[in-house]
Design a protein around this motif. Structure first.
Motif, mmCIF file in Angstrom:
data_model
loop_
_atom_site.group_PDB
_atom_site.id
_atom_site.type_symbol
_atom_site.label_atom_id
_atom_site.label_comp_id
_atom_site.label_asym_id
_atom_site.label_seq_id
_atom_site.Cartn_x
_atom_site.Cartn_y
_atom_site.Cartn_z
ATOM 1 N N GLU A 1 53.819 39.229 47.024
ATOM 2 C CA GLU A 1 54.516 37.697 47.024
ATOM 3 C C GLU A 1 53.414 36.747 47.347
ATOM 4 O OE1 GLU A 1 57.893 36.040 49.674
ATOM 5 O OE2 GLU A 1 58.069 38.195 49.863
ATOM 6 N N ASN A 2 53.773 35.559 46.749
ATOM 7 C CA ASN A 2 52.756 34.712 46.770
ATOM 8 C C ASN A 2 51.620 34.586 46.124
ATOM 9 O OD1 ASN A 2 54.522 34.140 48.827
ATOM 10 N ND2 ASN A 2 53.236 33.290 50.617
ATOM 11 N N VAL A 3 51.675 35.797 45.145
ATOM 12 C CA VAL A 3 50.511 35.614 44.068
ATOM 13 C C VAL A 3 51.234 35.272 42.746
ATOM 14 C CG1 VAL A 3 48.787 36.974 42.734
ATOM 15 C CG2 VAL A 3 49.293 37.558 45.266
ATOM 16 N N LYS A 4 51.076 33.959 42.405
ATOM 17 C CA LYS A 4 51.634 33.381 41.314
ATOM 18 C C LYS A 4 50.625 32.906 40.081
ATOM 19 C CE LYS A 4 55.357 31.701 41.397
ATOM 20 N NZ LYS A 4 56.439 32.412 41.113
ATOM 21 N N LEU A 5 51.508 33.142 38.702
ATOM 22 C CA LEU A 5 50.947 32.784 37.428
ATOM 23 C C LEU A 5 51.669 31.434 37.270
ATOM 24 C CD1 LEU A 5 51.288 36.399 35.637
ATOM 25 C CD2 LEU A 5 49.399 35.305 36.567
ATOM 26 N N MET B 1 31.511 31.198 42.888
ATOM 27 C CA MET B 1 31.253 31.473 41.291
ATOM 28 C C MET B 1 30.608 32.706 41.246
ATOM 29 S SD MET B 1 32.707 28.674 40.100
ATOM 30 C CE MET B 1 32.539 29.295 38.339
ATOM 31 N N ASN B 2 30.268 33.052 39.737
ATOM 32 C CA ASN B 2 29.631 34.511 39.429
ATOM 33 C C ASN B 2 30.063 35.416 40.274
ATOM 34 O OD1 ASN B 2 27.537 33.398 37.565
ATOM 35 N ND2 ASN B 2 26.490 32.565 39.289
ATOM 36 N N ASP B 3 31.569 35.413 40.424
ATOM 37 C CA ASP B 3 32.144 36.440 41.464
ATOM 38 C C ASP B 3 33.648 36.598 40.795
ATOM 39 O OD1 ASP B 3 32.390 38.129 43.517
ATOM 40 O OD2 ASP B 3 31.889 36.800 45.088
ATOM 41 N N ASN B 4 34.194 37.632 41.328
ATOM 42 C CA ASN B 4 35.496 37.908 41.036
ATOM 43 C C ASN B 4 36.292 38.566 42.077
ATOM 44 O OD1 ASN B 4 37.805 38.187 39.281
ATOM 45 N ND2 ASN B 4 36.977 39.310 37.656
ATOM 46 N N VAL B 5 37.742 38.625 41.800
ATOM 47 C CA VAL B 5 38.701 39.377 42.823
ATOM 48 C C VAL B 5 38.383 40.939 42.804
ATOM 49 C CG1 VAL B 5 40.754 39.376 43.870
ATOM 50 C CG2 VAL B 5 40.063 37.451 42.990
ATOM 51 N N ALA B 6 38.045 41.395 43.961
ATOM 52 C CA ALA B 6 38.289 42.848 44.023
ATOM 53 C C ALA B 6 39.451 43.407 44.582
ATOM 54 C CB ALA B 6 37.124 43.268 44.991
ATOM 55 N N GLU B 7 40.192 42.590 45.545
ATOM 56 C CA GLU B 7 41.425 43.351 45.908
ATOM 57 C C GLU B 7 42.030 41.842 46.588
ATOM 58 O OE1 GLU B 7 40.983 46.387 48.895
ATOM 59 O OE2 GLU B 7 42.981 46.298 49.296
ATOM 60 N N ILE B 8 43.234 42.081 46.655
ATOM 61 C CA ILE B 8 44.066 41.098 47.471
ATOM 62 C C ILE B 8 44.918 41.881 48.443
ATOM 63 C CG2 ILE B 8 45.886 39.346 47.106
ATOM 64 C CD1 ILE B 8 45.349 38.997 44.300
ATOM 65 N N ARG B 9 44.825 41.666 49.723
ATOM 66 C CA ARG B 9 45.156 42.257 50.797
ATOM 67 C C ARG B 9 46.463 41.342 51.410
ATOM 68 N NH1 ARG B 9 39.832 44.262 53.653
ATOM 69 N NH2 ARG B 9 39.155 45.787 52.123
ATOM 70 N N GLY B 10 47.641 42.132 51.542
ATOM 71 C CA GLY B 10 48.644 41.682 52.444
ATOM 72 C C GLY B 10 49.195 42.080 53.695
ATOM 73 N N GLU B 11 50.344 41.579 54.157
ATOM 74 C CA GLU B 11 50.927 41.789 55.390
ATOM 75 C C GLU B 11 52.299 41.772 55.202
ATOM 76 O OE1 GLU B 11 48.796 41.545 59.373
ATOM 77 O OE2 GLU B 11 50.229 39.903 59.259
ATOM 78 N N GLY C 1 54.131 42.550 52.631
ATOM 79 C CA GLY C 1 54.498 42.101 51.146
ATOM 80 C C GLY C 1 53.686 40.702 50.935
ATOM 81 N N LYS C 2 53.110 39.898 51.785
ATOM 82 C CA LYS C 2 52.709 38.755 51.450
ATOM 83 C C LYS C 2 51.216 38.590 51.658
ATOM 84 C CE LYS C 2 56.476 35.676 52.501
ATOM 85 N NZ LYS C 2 56.902 34.499 53.361
ATOM 86 N N VAL C 3 50.397 37.706 50.968
ATOM 87 C CA VAL C 3 48.915 37.687 50.823
ATOM 88 C C VAL C 3 48.521 37.490 52.169
ATOM 89 C CG1 VAL C 3 47.113 36.367 49.856
ATOM 90 C CG2 VAL C 3 49.214 36.915 48.483
ATOM 91 N N LYS C 4 47.514 37.845 52.516
ATOM 92 C CA LYS C 4 46.943 37.748 53.762
ATOM 93 C C LYS C 4 45.319 37.351 53.538
ATOM 94 C CE LYS C 4 46.504 39.394 58.548
ATOM 95 N NZ LYS C 4 44.879 39.706 58.740
ATOM 96 N N GLU C 5 44.633 38.084 52.711
ATOM 97 C CA GLU C 5 43.184 37.820 52.416
ATOM 98 C C GLU C 5 42.880 38.256 51.034
ATOM 99 O OE1 GLU C 5 41.838 39.637 55.901
ATOM 100 O OE2 GLU C 5 41.629 41.682 55.173
ATOM 101 N N VAL C 6 41.765 37.799 50.580
ATOM 102 C CA VAL C 6 41.242 37.963 48.975
ATOM 103 C C VAL C 6 39.872 38.701 49.361
ATOM 104 C CG1 VAL C 6 40.643 36.925 46.871
ATOM 105 C CG2 VAL C 6 42.788 36.422 48.039
ATOM 106 N N ILE C 7 39.539 39.754 48.929
ATOM 107 C CA ILE C 7 38.187 40.411 49.019
ATOM 108 C C ILE C 7 37.502 40.208 47.584
ATOM 109 C CG2 ILE C 7 36.938 42.519 49.676
ATOM 110 C CD1 ILE C 7 39.161 41.620 51.733
#
Ligand SMILES: Cc1cc2nc3c(=O)[nH]c(=O)nc-3n(C[C@H](O)[C@H](O)[C@H](O)COP(=O)(O)OP(=O)(O)OC[C@H]3O[C@@H](n4cnc5c(N)ncnc54)[C@H](O)[C@@H]3O)c2cc1C
Ligand code: FES
Length: 554
Positions: free
Chosen positions: A270-274, A351-361, A363-369
């Motif tokens: 939840e809270n990850v939106k297009l 920059m020059n980076d990308n998302v490896a994982e979105i971690r939640g708690e 069901g909701k987003v808590k941090e982006v690795i």
């Protein structure tokens, strides 16, 4: 005396007002006609335009081909003052987003925008220019026909975007009297999609391209919240998500693109939106206000969302795969400048980076690795990493697609199957300014143009697509305008100063100019678009010269 007055606009206007031939009369439709002297004939040279007023109403007065004409002064798209645009022959091109109007008739000839301008009567008498005002309406809708009840001929338009809408309107404007059915997954009538990333909390009624009763008035059936799941081009039927079938005689596929989802772990939290729909824009606005937001993607959607949220969220972090935003489309220099603009508003870039994982708690987003190992705290994530064409439902038919799944059309938007047309973001089409190379270009303006061309082919008045692509993006209230097709450019020639955020950039492919972009340099991009549209060569020598008079900037 006459010479002196002719050289002094103010004096001329005072004279005009004093000697004004003002007469008011009521015509058959009870519309007040007001005629006023607006200037002297000698005030305007051939190829010039000027904003004048009749009864306090602003009018664009033009002298072209030796003749005077007068039309509405504001673009029917977002009301830009056309006097600041680019005039070539009988056509004025809007400085903002490239719409074109015929200055003799007021007809819209290039998009965006749907309506024509009102045109006014002009008379020259004793060296004075008289203009007659018959309406204060800013826009004029072209005459539309109606459906004949006995006609069983049916056009189905799949999609509720601008390509479909312009197709429907062009059909009616060309005396099509059959049935028109517009099928859309949306829960709104056609709306102004570009606003979704620029004014995310705007009310839905203010987004609509046409009022809700427009469709009924013009016999266009609007089937909302319906999805076409397959087509049978032999039987000439489409199947809806409720398994019902609808017969067609002619079909338009204008299903656009959808946002590309993230494939990393946590992308379904939840809270990850297009950002695709009106509701998405509202949700993003509501979930991000006062929160820590991570935006993934540094092209148009990502950058516009970051810009919009920069004064609303607690923090905005942007993640991009390249060194600078817009690197592929606009180039590193402009990308770097936009990054600095947003940094000044507190936006952080990874920059020059990308998302490896979105971690939640819960069901909701808590941090982006990030792939480089950085950990970003986040309450919400907005993804803007490109689009995919909505064309899977044509699989199994003989409608040809390219390797990226775009539907292939010819110069008149005809697909490989008879009586099936396609338009807008979902197609790849032959681009005139690039030797008819098949391209996919997802621009608001082109979708309108495609819709018109498809409709003309449907009513057997085929016209080839000749539109020059025009695009804009808005960051922190500043518009970057872009025309042409810069794919594969080899170098960029800059005019003005990037550091002052006032520049014009020419994208060169060897010695050929293929595109131009600008910031605070109007109407240069409109002028370049117009030159490209009329096939005028723009040489490297002209571009590299300090003399830009060939652009005819006012
Ligand atoms: C947030 C955002 C901002 C943008 N900003 C700009 C900008 O500033 N400048 C610019 O030039 N362009 C911009 N664009 C791009 C522009 O909106 C598109 O180029 C344009 O909308 C394409 O029009 P279209 O008619 O081809 O398709 P769309 O407008 O995408 O419409 C497609 C329609 O098809 C419907 N549909 C899809 N599949 C089906 C199905 N199977 N059955 C029934 N209906 C279906 C959808 O519901 C939708 O109604 C932006 C796009 C977005 C998303
Ligand atoms: S305001 Fe004229 S094209 Fe947008």
């Amino acid at each position: 005396m006459a010479m002196l007055l002719a050289n002094n606009i103010n004096n001329a206007l005072v004279l005009a007002t004093l000697t004004t031939d003002l007469h008011k009369m009521t015509n058959a439709e009870e519309v007040m006609d007001i005629t006023e002297v607006v200037c002297l004939e000698s005030d305007l040279q051939d190829g010039q335009m000027k904003e004048v007023e009749v009864d306090g109403h602003k009018i664009l007065l033009v002298r072209s081909g030796g003749q005077f004409s007068a039309v509405g002064s504001r673009c029917t798209h977002y009301a830009a003052p056309l006097v600041k645009g680019s005039l070539q022959g009988d056509k004025v091109r809007c400085p903002f987003h490239g719409a074109c109007f015929n200055v003799k008739t007021g007809d819209i000839e290039e998009y965006p925008g749907l309506d024509c301008l009102p045109s006014y009567k002009v008379k020259i008498e004793d060296g004075k220019v008289h203009v007659t005002l018959h309406t204060k309406e800013a826009k004029r809708l072209k005459q539309m026909s109606h459906q004949e009840p006995e006609s069983s001929h049916t056009v189905i338009l799949i999609g509720g975007g601008p390509a479909s809408l312009v197709c429907a309107e062009t059909l009616r404007q060309n005396d099509y009297r059959g049935r028109i059915v517009m099928v859309t997954k949306d829960d709104l009538p056609p709306f102004d999609k570009p606003k979704l990333s620029k004014a995310m909390n705007v009310e839905s009624d203010r987004l609509l391209l046409r009022p809700k009763d427009f469709f009924q008035q013009h016999d266009i059936e609007l089937w909302m919240k319906r999805e076409v799941i397959s087509i049978n081009t032999e039987a000439k039927t489409v199947t809806m998500d409720d398994k019902t079938e609808q017969r067609y005689d002619q079909l338009l596929i204008a299903t656009g693109c959808r946002a590309r989802p993230m494939a990393c772990p946590g992308a379904d939290l939840e809270n990850v939106k297009l950002l695709e729909t009106f509701k998405d824009a509202q949700d993003i606005h509501n979930m991000c206000a006062g929160k820590k937001v991570v935006v993934v993607g540094t092209s148009f959607i990502g950058m516009e969302v970051a810009s919009y949220l920069s004064d609303k969220a607690a923090s905005v972090s942007v993640i991009g795969k390249s060194e600078y935003p817009f690197q592929l489309s606009l180039g590193s220099e402009i990308g770097k400048m936009t990054m600095e603009m947003l940094r000044e508003k507190g936006v952080k870039f990874y920059m020059n980076d990308n998302v490896a994982e979105i971690r939640g708690e819960n069901g909701k987003v808590k941090e982006v690795i990030l792939q480089k190992g950085e950990l970003l705290e986040a309450d919400a994530v907005v993804i803007g990493i490109g689009v995919l064409p909505n064309s899977e439902f044509v699989d199994g038919t003989k409608i040809q697609k390219d390797k990226r799944n775009n539907i292939i059309v010819d110069k008149c938007m005809r697909t490989s199957v008879s009586q099936v047309f396609s338009a807008g973001d979902v197609v790849c089409f032959p681009l005139g300014i690039r030797g008819h190379e098949q391209v996919n270009i997802a621009h608001w303006q082109l979708a309108h143009a495609h819709g018109r061309i498809a409709a003309l082919a449907m009513v057997s008045k085929p016209v080839e697509i000749k539109s020059v692509p025009f695009f804009w993006t808005v960051l922190l209230g500043k518009s970057i305008r872009y025309t042409g097709y810069g794919n594969g450019y080899t170098d960029i020639v800059f005019k003005g100063k990037l550091e002052e955020r006032k520049f014009l950039a020419f994208y060169m492919k060897e010695d050929v100019m293929v595109a131009a972009a600008s910031l605070n340099f109007d109407p240069a991009v409109a002028a370049v678009a117009e030159m490209m549209a009329t096939g005028k060569d723009i040489t490297r020598a002209q571009i590299e010269s300090d003399d830009l008079s060939w652009l005819n900037m006012p």
